[in-house]
Design a protein around this motif. Structure first.
Motif, PDB file in Angstrom:
ATOM      1  N   UNK A   1      -3.469  16.755  24.637  1.00  0.00           N
ATOM      2  CA  UNK A   1      -3.430  16.305  26.027  1.00  0.00           C
ATOM      3  C   UNK A   1      -4.410  15.179  26.326  1.00  0.00           C
ATOM      4  N   UNK A   2      -5.619  15.284  25.819  1.00  0.00           N
ATOM      5  CA  UNK A   2      -6.644  14.316  26.199  1.00  0.00           C
ATOM      6  C   UNK A   2      -6.258  12.901  25.772  1.00  0.00           C
TER       7      UNK A   2
ATOM      8  N   UNK B   1      -4.677   9.652  28.441  1.00  0.00           N
ATOM      9  CA  UNK B   1      -5.344   8.351  28.580  1.00  0.00           C
ATOM     10  C   UNK B   1      -4.421   7.194  28.217  1.00  0.00           C
ATOM     11  N   UNK B   2      -3.413   7.449  27.391  1.00  0.00           N
ATOM     12  CA  UNK B   2      -2.416   6.414  27.108  1.00  0.00           C
ATOM     13  C   UNK B   2      -1.414   6.325  28.260  1.00  0.00           C
ATOM     14  N   UNK B   3      -0.926   7.465  28.697  1.00  0.00           N
ATOM     15  CA  UNK B   3       0.084   7.489  29.757  1.00  0.00           C
ATOM     16  C   UNK B   3      -0.454   6.917  31.059  1.00  0.00           C
TER      17      UNK B   3
ATOM     18  N   UNK C   1      -3.014   4.317  32.326  1.00  0.00           N
ATOM     19  CA  UNK C   1      -3.996   3.252  32.149  1.00  0.00           C
ATOM     20  C   UNK C   1      -5.006   3.335  33.285  1.00  0.00           C
ATOM     21  N   UNK C   2      -6.283   3.446  32.923  1.00  0.00           N
ATOM     22  CA  UNK C   2      -7.309   3.613  33.943  1.00  0.00           C
ATOM     23  C   UNK C   2      -7.631   5.066  34.238  1.00  0.00           C
ATOM     24  N   UNK C   3      -7.342   5.941  33.288  1.00  0.00           N
ATOM     25  CA  UNK C   3      -7.556   7.387  33.475  1.00  0.00           C
ATOM     26  C   UNK C   3      -8.988   7.694  33.925  1.00  0.00           C
ATOM     27  N   UNK C   4      -9.956   7.173  33.197  1.00  0.00           N
ATOM     28  CA  UNK C   4     -11.351   7.474  33.527  1.00  0.00           C
ATOM     29  C   UNK C   4     -11.762   6.821  34.846  1.00  0.00           C
ATOM     30  N   UNK C   5     -11.263   5.613  35.109  1.00  0.00           N
ATOM     31  CA  UNK C   5     -11.585   4.944  36.370  1.00  0.00           C
ATOM     32  C   UNK C   5     -11.061   5.739  37.553  1.00  0.00           C
ATOM     33  N   UNK C   6      -9.868   6.308  37.426  1.00  0.00           N
ATOM     34  CA  UNK C   6      -9.310   7.114  38.510  1.00  0.00           C
ATOM     35  C   UNK C   6     -10.193   8.318  38.809  1.00  0.00           C
ATOM     36  N   UNK C   7     -10.639   9.006  37.766  1.00  0.00           N
ATOM     37  CA  UNK C   7     -11.484  10.179  37.974  1.00  0.00           C
ATOM     38  C   UNK C   7     -12.858   9.786  38.532  1.00  0.00           C
TER      39      UNK C   7
ATOM     40  N   UNK D   1       5.837  -0.186  26.719  1.00  0.00           N
ATOM     41  CA  UNK D   1       4.941  -1.127  26.045  1.00  0.00           C
ATOM     42  C   UNK D   1       3.538  -0.566  25.937  1.00  0.00           C
ATOM     43  N   UNK D   2       3.127   0.217  26.906  1.00  0.00           N
ATOM     44  CA  UNK D   2       1.806   0.853  26.865  1.00  0.00           C
ATOM     45  C   UNK D   2       1.695   1.779  25.643  1.00  0.00           C
ATOM     46  N   UNK D   3       2.749   2.553  25.386  1.00  0.00           N
ATOM     47  CA  UNK D   3       2.745   3.419  24.210  1.00  0.00           C
ATOM     48  C   UNK D   3       2.764   2.586  22.930  1.00  0.00           C
TER      49      UNK D   3
END
Length: 234
Positions: free
Chosen positions: A17-18, A22-24, A26-32, A173-175
Motif C-alpha cells: 500500500x505505501x 505514493x505513485x497513484x 502525486x503529492x501524497x506527502x504534501x497532501x498530508x 503515464x504516472x505509473x
C-alpha cells in the motif's frame, strides 16, 4: 471505511500500500502535510486536541504529519482492516507517536456516541465505499462524534474515472514513469475502474458533507482525480 470495504485490504494488499499510494497520488506527502497545517490553523498552533482519524490504516501519515507538528495532540486511529491498522501503527510507532495514539479495530459506528472529538480526518477512504448511502453513512457517523465547530479534513478521489479520459491517460503515464510496463498499466487501470466508486464531482462531495452536518467545504489540495477539503461540523 466499512467492514465490507475493508476485506479487499488483506495482508498482501497492505504490504504494497505505501509504495502504491505514493505513485497513484502525486503529492501524497504534501497532501498530508497540508492537512496537518489546515487543522493546526483551524484549532490554533500549540492547541491541545484529540483527533479522530477515520480509516487510519495504511501509512499512518496523517498521524505522523500532525503529531510532528503539534506535540499536544492525541489521536484515535480507527480502521476495520487489521493488517492495514497494524501497518499504520508500525509507522506511528517508528515516529515516536505510539503513546499519543489509540488504535481501534472497527468502524466509526462502533465508537461511543457520547465521546466528542476536537477534529477528524477521512483520507483516502470515501472512494472505496460503494454507493452514495455508504458514503453518507460514514460522514454522518463522523459528524455525530465531533464537537460543534470542529474542523474535518476529507480527502480522496472524485469524478467518475471514465468521464475524464485525459486524466486517466495522465494517470497511466504516472505509473509508466515509475517503471510499470504497458501490460501492468492496463491491469492497474482496469482494477481501479472496477474497484472504486468516487463521488462524481466536487459538487457531489460538497452535497454529501452538507447533508451529513458539515459546512460548505474549502478545497486546499488537488492532484488529478484527488481532492482534499476542510470543513467544520455545524
Amino acid at each position: 471505511m466499512t467492514a465490507d470495504a475493508a476485506t479487499k485490504f488483506d495482508p498482501s494488499r497492505a504490504a504494497e500500500y505505501e509504495r502504491q499510494s505514493r505513485i497513484a497520488l502525486a503529492g501524497y506527502d504534501a497532501c498530508h502535510d497540508l492537512a496537518a497545517c489546515m487543522l493546526a490553523a483551524s484549532l490554533g498552533a500549540g492547541s491541545t486536541a484529540t483527533i479522530l482519524v477515520a480509516g487510519a490504516g495504511g501509512t499512518g501519515n496523517e498521524i505522523v504529519a500532525a503529531g510532528g507538528l503539534e506535540p499536544s495532540w492525541t489521536f484515535v486511529a480507527v480502521d476495520p482492516s487489521e493488517p492495514m491498522l497494524d501497518l499504520a501503527m508500525s509507522r506511528v510507532t517508528a515516529a515516536g507517536l505510539a503513546e499519543r495514539t489509540q488504535a481501534i479495530l472497527g468502524t466509526i459506528a462502533d465508537l461511543a456516541a457520547d465521546r466528542l472529538y476536537d477534529a477528524a480526518t477521512l483520507i483516502g477512504v470515501l472512494h472505496h465505499l460503494p454507493g452514495r448511502e455508504a458514503k453518507q453513512a460514514i460522514l454522518h457517523d463522523i459528524a455525530l462524534r465531533l464537537k460543534r465547530g470542529a474542523p474535518f479534513v476529507l480527502a480522496g478521489n472524485h469524478h467518475a474515472y471514465a468521464s475524464q479520459p485525459l486524466m486517466m491517460a495522465a494517470w497511466a503515464e504516472r505509473w509508466r514513469m515509475n517503471g510499470a510496463t504497458a501490460d501492468e498499466v492496463r491491469a492497474k487501470l482496469g482494477k481501479i475502474l472496477q474497484g472504486a466508486d468516487p463521488p462524481e464531482s466536487e459538487e457531489a462531495v460538497a452535497a454529501l458533507l452538507l447533508e451529513a452536518g458539515f459546512e460548505k467545504p474549502q478545497r486546499f489540495f488537488s492532484s488529478l482525480f484527488w481532492g482534499a477539503w476542510i470543513t467544520r461540523r455545524t
